[in-house]
Design a protein around this motif. Structure first.
Motif, PDB file in Angstrom:
ATOM      1  N   THR A 155       0.844  -1.194   0.000  1.00  0.00           N
ATOM      2  CA  THR A 155       0.000   0.000   0.000  1.00  0.00           C
ATOM      3  C   THR A 155       0.885   1.252   0.000  1.00  0.00           C
ATOM      4  O   THR A 155       1.987   1.228   0.514  1.00  0.00           O
ATOM      5  CB  THR A 155      -0.922   0.025   1.238  1.00  0.00           C
ATOM      6  N   PRO A 156       0.384   2.336  -0.583  1.00  0.00           N
ATOM      7  CA  PRO A 156       1.220   3.539  -0.701  1.00  0.00           C
ATOM      8  C   PRO A 156       1.510   4.176   0.659  1.00  0.00           C
ATOM      9  O   PRO A 156       0.670   4.159   1.556  1.00  0.00           O
ATOM     10  CB  PRO A 156       0.374   4.492  -1.545  1.00  0.00           C
ATOM     11  N   LEU A 157       2.689   4.756   0.767  1.00  0.00           N
ATOM     12  CA  LEU A 157       3.103   5.419   2.002  1.00  0.00           C
ATOM     13  C   LEU A 157       2.150   6.555   2.338  1.00  0.00           C
ATOM     14  O   LEU A 157       1.784   6.755   3.499  1.00  0.00           O
ATOM     15  CB  LEU A 157       4.532   5.944   1.851  1.00  0.00           C
ATOM     16  N   LEU A 158       1.732   7.286   1.312  1.00  0.00           N
ATOM     17  CA  LEU A 158       0.861   8.431   1.548  1.00  0.00           C
ATOM     18  C   LEU A 158      -0.467   7.983   2.157  1.00  0.00           C
ATOM     19  O   LEU A 158      -0.999   8.610   3.069  1.00  0.00           O
ATOM     20  CB  LEU A 158       0.634   9.194   0.239  1.00  0.00           C
ATOM     21  N   ALA A 159      -0.983   6.873   1.660  1.00  0.00           N
ATOM     22  CA  ALA A 159      -2.233   6.347   2.215  1.00  0.00           C
ATOM     23  C   ALA A 159      -2.040   5.963   3.674  1.00  0.00           C
ATOM     24  O   ALA A 159      -2.906   6.196   4.519  1.00  0.00           O
ATOM     25  CB  ALA A 159      -2.704   5.139   1.399  1.00  0.00           C
ATOM     26  N   GLN A 160      -0.884   5.379   3.983  1.00  0.00           N
ATOM     27  CA  GLN A 160      -0.606   4.995   5.367  1.00  0.00           C
ATOM     28  C   GLN A 160      -0.555   6.224   6.267  1.00  0.00           C
ATOM     29  O   GLN A 160      -1.089   6.218   7.379  1.00  0.00           O
ATOM     30  CB  GLN A 160       0.714   4.222   5.442  1.00  0.00           C
ATOM     31  N   LEU A 161       0.091   7.295   5.770  1.00  0.00           N
ATOM     32  CA  LEU A 161       0.157   8.526   6.558  1.00  0.00           C
ATOM     33  C   LEU A 161      -1.239   9.093   6.782  1.00  0.00           C
ATOM     34  O   LEU A 161      -1.568   9.566   7.874  1.00  0.00           O
ATOM     35  CB  LEU A 161       1.040   9.566   5.855  1.00  0.00           C
ATOM     36  N   PHE A 162      -2.073   9.041   5.742  1.00  0.00           N
ATOM     37  CA  PHE A 162      -3.433   9.553   5.871  1.00  0.00           C
ATOM     38  C   PHE A 162      -4.225   8.760   6.897  1.00  0.00           C
ATOM     39  O   PHE A 162      -4.980   9.313   7.692  1.00  0.00           O
ATOM     40  CB  PHE A 162      -4.150   9.530   4.517  1.00  0.00           C
ATOM     41  N   VAL A 163      -4.062   7.427   6.864  1.00  0.00           N
ATOM     42  CA  VAL A 163      -4.769   6.601   7.841  1.00  0.00           C
ATOM     43  C   VAL A 163      -4.383   7.024   9.253  1.00  0.00           C
ATOM     44  O   VAL A 163      -5.225   7.212  10.124  1.00  0.00           O
ATOM     45  CB  VAL A 163      -4.456   5.101   7.629  1.00  0.00           C
ATOM     46  N   LEU A 164      -3.078   7.189   9.459  1.00  0.00           N
ATOM     47  CA  LEU A 164      -2.603   7.520  10.800  1.00  0.00           C
ATOM     48  C   LEU A 164      -3.040   8.913  11.237  1.00  0.00           C
ATOM     49  O   LEU A 164      -3.441   9.116  12.377  1.00  0.00           O
ATOM     50  CB  LEU A 164      -1.072   7.438  10.854  1.00  0.00           C
TER      51      LEU A 164
ATOM     52  N   TYR C  15     -17.408   5.423  -7.312  1.00  0.00           N
ATOM     53  CA  TYR C  15     -16.553   6.616  -7.374  1.00  0.00           C
ATOM     54  C   TYR C  15     -15.095   6.235  -7.108  1.00  0.00           C
ATOM     55  O   TYR C  15     -14.183   6.660  -7.818  1.00  0.00           O
ATOM     56  CB  TYR C  15     -17.049   7.633  -6.339  1.00  0.00           C
ATOM     57  N   LEU C  16     -14.926   5.412  -6.075  1.00  0.00           N
ATOM     58  CA  LEU C  16     -13.569   4.990  -5.733  1.00  0.00           C
ATOM     59  C   LEU C  16     -12.973   4.086  -6.805  1.00  0.00           C
ATOM     60  O   LEU C  16     -11.805   4.198  -7.156  1.00  0.00           O
ATOM     61  CB  LEU C  16     -13.559   4.283  -4.375  1.00  0.00           C
ATOM     62  N   LEU C  17     -13.787   3.175  -7.322  1.00  0.00           N
ATOM     63  CA  LEU C  17     -13.254   2.236  -8.306  1.00  0.00           C
ATOM     64  C   LEU C  17     -12.876   2.934  -9.613  1.00  0.00           C
ATOM     65  O   LEU C  17     -11.934   2.517 -10.289  1.00  0.00           O
ATOM     66  CB  LEU C  17     -14.252   1.101  -8.551  1.00  0.00           C
ATOM     67  N   LEU C 191      -8.995   2.837   4.796  1.00  0.00           N
ATOM     68  CA  LEU C 191      -8.766   1.395   4.847  1.00  0.00           C
ATOM     69  C   LEU C 191      -9.243   0.734   3.558  1.00  0.00           C
ATOM     70  O   LEU C 191      -8.572  -0.138   3.007  1.00  0.00           O
ATOM     71  CB  LEU C 191      -9.456   0.783   6.065  1.00  0.00           C
ATOM     72  N   ALA C 192     -10.397   1.191   3.078  1.00  0.00           N
ATOM     73  CA  ALA C 192     -10.918   0.618   1.841  1.00  0.00           C
ATOM     74  C   ALA C 192      -9.947   0.882   0.696  1.00  0.00           C
ATOM     75  O   ALA C 192      -9.650   0.003  -0.119  1.00  0.00           O
ATOM     76  CB  ALA C 192     -12.282   1.220   1.520  1.00  0.00           C
ATOM     77  N   ILE C 193      -9.455   2.120   0.633  1.00  0.00           N
ATOM     78  CA  ILE C 193      -8.511   2.461  -0.434  1.00  0.00           C
ATOM     79  C   ILE C 193      -7.248   1.618  -0.328  1.00  0.00           C
ATOM     80  O   ILE C 193      -6.748   1.092  -1.324  1.00  0.00           O
ATOM     81  CB  ILE C 193      -8.152   3.955  -0.358  1.00  0.00           C
ATOM     82  N   SER C 194      -6.741   1.480   0.904  1.00  0.00           N
ATOM     83  CA  SER C 194      -5.544   0.658   1.076  1.00  0.00           C
ATOM     84  C   SER C 194      -5.791  -0.754   0.598  1.00  0.00           C
ATOM     85  O   SER C 194      -4.925  -1.367  -0.032  1.00  0.00           O
ATOM     86  CB  SER C 194      -5.114   0.655   2.543  1.00  0.00           C
ATOM     87  N   ALA C 195      -6.988  -1.253   0.892  1.00  0.00           N
ATOM     88  CA  ALA C 195      -7.313  -2.608   0.459  1.00  0.00           C
ATOM     89  C   ALA C 195      -7.278  -2.702  -1.060  1.00  0.00           C
ATOM     90  O   ALA C 195      -6.743  -3.660  -1.637  1.00  0.00           O
ATOM     91  CB  ALA C 195      -8.684  -3.024   0.992  1.00  0.00           C
ATOM     92  N   ILE C 196      -7.838  -1.694  -1.724  1.00  0.00           N
ATOM     93  CA  ILE C 196      -7.833  -1.717  -3.192  1.00  0.00           C
ATOM     94  C   ILE C 196      -6.400  -1.696  -3.715  1.00  0.00           C
ATOM     95  O   ILE C 196      -6.035  -2.448  -4.616  1.00  0.00           O
ATOM     96  CB  ILE C 196      -8.642  -0.537  -3.770  1.00  0.00           C
ATOM     97  N   TYR C 197      -5.574  -0.822  -3.137  1.00  0.00           N
ATOM     98  CA  TYR C 197      -4.174  -0.791  -3.570  1.00  0.00           C
ATOM     99  C   TYR C 197      -3.518  -2.147  -3.379  1.00  0.00           C
ATOM    100  O   TYR C 197      -2.780  -2.632  -4.240  1.00  0.00           O
ATOM    101  CB  TYR C 197      -3.382   0.255  -2.766  1.00  0.00           C
ATOM    102  N   PHE C 198      -3.818  -2.754  -2.223  1.00  0.00           N
ATOM    103  CA  PHE C 198      -3.182  -4.032  -1.944  1.00  0.00           C
ATOM    104  C   PHE C 198      -3.585  -5.070  -2.979  1.00  0.00           C
ATOM    105  O   PHE C 198      -2.743  -5.818  -3.479  1.00  0.00           O
ATOM    106  CB  PHE C 198      -3.542  -4.512  -0.531  1.00  0.00           C
TER     107      PHE C 198
END
Lengths: 325, 247, 223
Positions: A155-164, C15-17, C191-198
Motif C-alpha cells: 500500500t502507498p506510504l501516503l495512504a498509510q500517513l493519511f490513515v494515521l 466513485y472509488l473504483l 482502509l478501503a482504499i488501502s485494500a484496493i491498492y493491496f
C-alpha cells in the motif's frame, strides 16, 4: 511471495558514487553541511542576543541582485557575444531570489533529517524481529511477519500517513505527551509522521534483512549449534553479524528512499523541507527558484547519505564478506 | 597453397609482452597445434587471427587478405574464420538449432527454411541432430561444445580456430569433442588449435608450435616434438604434460 | 468504526473504483514512458561513451535524487508540460521510472557474459547486431525481477498525483471525506482504499510472475 524482493546479492545500486577525483563535489557537500550546521546552531542553540534573527539569511541578497542587473545590461549591449554573460546574470539573479528563503529551508531540512533518521532507526529493531520471525519462526510467526510486510509494502506510504493522521485519533493522544513541539523535539504532526515512517520502513528493512539472512550459508548456524550455542545465540552471534553486512546495500536504498519520501509528510502538515519550499513558492510565486532549491537540497542530502553508507560498508567489511569490490 | 601467414606479430598488454615476433605459415588443409605453458600467448595469437584482439605490429594474411590492415572489414573476415571457445559461449536464450541458424539468417541473410535445413545438417555432422530443440542449459558440456563447433562450421569458414576446446570439460566428455575435431581434420578442414590434448596433437596435427613467453621456441611435426625435441624447454614442457602436470 | 461508515464507503464504491481505474491507467502510461526512455538510457550507459553517456548518467542521478512530488510540481507549475494533470503525472512518474529502469537494464546488460558478445562477433555479426540479437534478449529476461519491483513502486507512487489534484484513487478518497463532511468515515475510507491498492499490487505481482515464467529460458534443472 511478493515479487518485490531484492536480494542482497543482485541489488540494483541506486546510490550515487562520489569518486575521489571529483573535488568540487566534496567541496559542495562541505559548504552545504557547513552552512546548514551553522544555521541550525544559530537558530536553535544561540541565545537571542548574539544570534542572527531566524528569518534573516546570513548573506544579503541585494549585492547579488544588483550584480545580476548590471551584468544583464552589459550582456544586452554586447549582443550575441554577451550570451554567456547573460547566463551568469541569470544565475546571480537566481541566487539573489533564493537567498531569503534559505533560513526557512534550513529549518525544514532539519525536520526532514529527523524524520528520516528516526524512521529508520526506530524501524530497525522491529525489522530485525520481523525478519528473524520470518526466517526462523514457526508457522504462526512466519505468517504474521509475512502479512505485516506484504500489507505495508503493498500500500502507498501516503495512504498509510493519511490513515494515521486523519483516520485514527492519534493527534489527540500525541498532543498530550509532554515535550512534544518544544525546541528540538518535533511537533504532533511530525511525531505521527515518524510513526508512519517507522511502520513503513520496518517492513522494507525486514525484507532486506530477510534476504540477507538467507544469503548466509546454512552451514554457519549448523556449526554454531554444534559447539553448543542455542538457536537464539547462534542467530545472534553468528548469523546476524554476517547477514547485517549483506543488508547494507539495502539500507543505502532505504535511506535514500526515505529522504525523498519524507516529503510526503508535508501532506499531513509537517513543516519539513518540501512543505517550506511549497509554502514560500505559493506566497512569492517564485516557483522555479524554490523548487530548484528544494531539488538541490534533496540531492545534497541523498549524495551525503550515499557517501555515508559507502563509508559504513567499507568500515564494517571483513575480507571475503561484504564491502565494495 | 598458403592459407594463413603470420608475420612477426607483436602484442603487449601494458608492460607485459604477450607475443614477441611470432611467425608461422599454414597451408590449406593443415592442422596446426599451438602448445605451451599458460600465459605463453597461445590464446592471444588465436584471437589476433580473427581480430578479436588487435596486434601491435606485424601482419597476418588470410589468403589474399591482410587481416591486420585497418581497412579490412572485420565482420566479413569473421565469416571466413570460425572460432570455438573454451567456455562454449553458446547463446543461452536460443535452442541448439537456433544457435546455428542465427549466423546464417542474420549475417548471411538466408531465409528461415533454408537456414534450418543447413543447420540440421551441421548438427548431424557433430552427432546432435536429436538435440536440435534443446537449450544450452539442458545439454552436457561435451554436447554444448559440439553445438559450438556446428555453429562455427555453418558459416563455411576457410579456417577454424579452436581455443582450448576441451579444457572446460569433464574427462569423460573430452572424447566426443576430440572425435569431432579428428573427423574435421580428416575431412580437410584447415584448423589452428590451442590445446593440451596430446592424443589429438599426436594423431591429427601436421605441425606443432611450442610457445613460451610469447615466442615460438620450436616448430615441427609431432614425431619431432614429442620424440626428438631440439630444445630443453620444449622437452620439459611436454614431459610435464605427459605426466599430467599441465591442465 | 461504525457500520454506517462502511455503508458510506460501499455507496461510493463506484466513485472509488473509477479512481482505481485512473490509477491503473496512470501506472501503465508511466511505465511505458519509463521503458521507452529507460531502456535506451541503460544501453547508452553500458555501450556509449563520451558526452552522451555522461549526460544520460547525470540526468539519471538528478531524477533519482529528487523526490517525485518535487518532480511533479516542477512539471506542473514551472515547466507546465500540460494542462492535464494526468499527462503531467504520467510524464513525471515516467521520467522517474525511466531513471530507475535505466539502472535495471544497465545491470542486466552488464550481467550477460562477455563471451556471448564475443561469440556473436566471431560469426561475423557487427557490434550492433550482436547486442541486438544476443545480449538484449537475455538482458530483458534478467530485468524481469527488477521490472516487477518497479511496477509496484510506480503503482503506489501514483498516489502522489494527489499533489497536482489528479482524481486518482487516493485523491478521491480524500475528497470523499472532506467534501461530503462525513469525517467519521475517514478511517473506513482510507482502509478501503488501502485494500484496493493491496489487491492491485498483489494481482500485478502474480500476473508478472506468470509472464516471467512464460518467457523464461528453460534450464536443465527442475527449479
Amino acid at each position: 511471495m511478493s515479487a518485490e524482493e531484492p536480494t542482497a546479492a543482485d541489488e540494483v545500486r541506486t546510490t550515487i558514487d562520489v569518486s575521489t577525483d571529483r573535488p568540487w563535489a566534496w567541496l559542495g557537500l562541505a559548504v552545504f553541511w557547513g552552512w546548514l550546521v551553522v544555521r541550525w546552531v544559530n537558530d536553535f542553540l544561540l541565545p537571542e542576543s548574539i544570534a542572527v534573527p531566524g528569518a534573516q539569511s546570513f548573506l544579503p541578497a541585494a549585492p547579488f541582485a544588483s550584480a545580476a542587473e548590471s551584468l544583464a545590461v552589459t550582456a544586452a549591449s554586447l549582443g550575441a557575444v554577451g550570451v554567456p554573460l547573460d547566463f551568469v546574470a541569470g544565475l546571480l539573479s537566481f541566487v539573489a531570489g533564493a537567498i531569503p528563503s534559505l533560513p526557512a529551508l534550513a529549518r525544514g531540512a532539519w525536520l526532514t533529517i529527523v524524520l528520516t533518521v528516526a524512521g529508520i532507526a526506530l524501524g530497525f529493531p522491529i525489522a530485525v524481529l520481523l525478519s528473524v520471525a520470518r526466517v526462523y519462526g514457526g508457522r504462526g510467526l512466519r505468517w504474521l511477519s509475512l502479512s505485516y510486510t506484504e500489507l505495508i509494502r503493498g500500500t502507498p506510504l501516503l495512504a498509510q500517513l493519511f490513515v494515521l493522521y486523519f483516520g485514527l485519533p492519534l493527534t489527540q493522544i500525541v498532543r498530550e505527551v509532554p515535550g512534544v513541539g518544544s525546541g528540538f523535539i518535533p511537533g504532533t504532526a511530525a511525531v505521527v509522521a515518524i510513526l508512519g515512517f517507522t511502520i513503513n520502513s520496518a517492513a522494507y528493512q525486514a525484507e532486506y534483512i530477510r534476504s540477507a539472512l538467507e544469503s548466509v550459508d546454512a552451514g554457519q548456524l549448523t556449526a554454531a549449534r554444534s559447539i553448543g550455542l542455542s538457536k537464539r545465540e547462534g542467530i545472534r552471534y553468528v548469523v546476524l553479524p554476517q547477514g547485517l553486512r549483506y543488508a547494507i546495500p539495502g539500507w543505502s536504498n532505504e535511506f535514500v528512499y526515505l529522504i525523498k519520501y519524507s516529503s510526503l509528510a508535508a501532506f499531513i502538515t509537517v513543516r519539513e523541507l518540501f512543505f517550506r519550499a511549497e509554502s514560500i513558492a505559493n506566497d512569492t510565486f517564485q516557483y522555479t527558484e524554490l523548487y530548484v532549491l528544494a531539488g538541490l537540497f534533496y540531492i545534497a542530502l541523498v549524495v551525503s547519505a550515499s557517501v555515508l553508507m559507502n563509508a559504513v560498508e567499507d568500515w564494517t567489511a571483513i575480507p571475503g564478506l561484504g564491502g565494495r569490490r | 597453397m598458403t592459407l594463413l601467414r603470420v608475420e612477426t606479430v607483436d602484442k603487449s598488454y601494458g608492460d607485459e609482452e604477450v607475443l614477441n615476433g611470432v611467425s608461422f605459415e599454414m597451408d590449406r588443409g593443415d592442422v596446426d597445434v599451438l602448445m605451451g605453458p599458460s600465459g605463453s600467448g597461445k590464446s592471444t595469437m588465436l584471437r589476433c587471427v580473427n581480430r578479436l584482439t588487435d596486434v601491435d605490429s606485424g601482419h597476418i594474411w588470410l589468403d589474399e587478405t591482410d587481416v591486420t590492415a585497418p581497412e579490412t572489414d572485420v565482420n566479413e573476415l569473421r565469416q571466413d574464420v570460425g572460432m570455438v571457445f573454451q567456455d562454449f559461449n553458446l547463446f543461452a536464450h536460443l535452442t541448439a538449432l537456433e544457435n546455428v541458424t542465427l549466423g546464417l539468417k542474420r549475417v548471411r541473410g538466408m531465409p528461415e527454411a533454408e537456414a534450418r535445413d543447413a543447420a540440421r545438417d551441421h548438427l548431424e555432422q557433430v552427432g546432435l541432430a536429436a538435440q536440435a530443440e534443446s537449450y544450452p542449459a539442458e545439454l552436457s558440456g561435451g554436447q554444448q561444445q559440439r553445438v559450438g563447433i556446428a555453429r562455427a562450421l555453418a558459416m563455411e569458414p576457410k579456417l577454424m580456430l579452436f581455443d582450448e576446446p576441451t579444457s572446460a570439460l569433464d574427462p569423460e566428455l573430452v572424447g566426443e569433442v576430440v572425435d569431432v575435431m579428428a573427423d574435421l581434420a580428416e575431412g580437410g578442414m584447415t584448423m589452428l588449435v590451442v590445446s593440451h590434448e596430446m592424443g589429438f596433437a599426436r594423431s591429427a596435427a601436421d605441425d606443432i608450435h611450442f610457445l613460451d613467453n610469447g615466442r615460438i621456441v620450436e616448430s615441427g611435426p609431432p614425431e619431432q616434438l614429442f620424440e626428438r625435441p631440439e630444445h630443453d624447454r620444449t622437452e620439459a614442457f611436454l614431459t610435464g604434460l605427459q605426466s599430467g602436470e599441465h591442465r | 468504526m461504525q457500520a454506517g461508515d462502511w455503508a458510506f464507503v460501499l455507496d461510493n464504491a463506484d466513485y472509488l473504483l473509477t479512481g482505481a481505474g485512473v490509477t491503473v491507467g496512470l501506472t501503465f502510461a508511466a511505465l511505458a514512458v519509463g521503458f521507452l526512455l529507460g531502456f535506451p538510457a541503460g544501453a547508452v550507459e553500458v555501450y556509449g561513451d563520451g558526452l552522451l553517456a555522461r549526460a544520460v548518467s547525470a540526468s539519471g542521478v538528478l531524477l533519482r535524487g529528487t523526490p517525485i512530488v518535487v518532480i511533479m510540481l516542477v512539471l506542473f507549475f514551472v515547466v507546465s508540460v500540460s494542462q492535464s494533470a494526468f499527462v503531467t503525472a504520467a510524464v513525471g512518474l515516467g521520467l522517474r521510472s525511466a531513471a530507475y529502469q535505466s539502472q535495471i537494464f544497465r545491470g542486466a546488460l552488464q550481467s550477460v557474459d562477455e563471451g556471448q558478445l564475443e561469440a556473436a562477433r566471431a560469426i561475423g555479426m557487427s557490434r550492433f547486431e550482436a547486442i541486438r540479437h544476443v545480449v538484449v534478449p537475455q538482458a530483458l529476461r534478467r530485468s524481469m525481477p527488477g521490472f516487477q519491483n518497479e511496477f509496484t513502486i510506480v503503482l503506489k507512487d501514483t498516489s502522489i498525483a494527489f499533489a497536482i489534484g489528479l482524481a486518482e484513487l487516493l485523491t478521491r478518497g480524500y475528497d470523499l471525506f472532506t467534501q461530503t463532511g462525513r469525517s467519521t468515515a475517514v478511517l473506513e475510507v482510507f482502509l478501503a482504499i488501502s485494500a484496493i491498492y493491496f489487491v492491485l499490487t498483489f494481482a500485478t505481482n502474480r500476473g508478472l510472475d506468470r509472464l516471467a515464467d512464460y518467457y523464461a529460458i528453460p534450464s536443465g534443472e527442475n527449479r
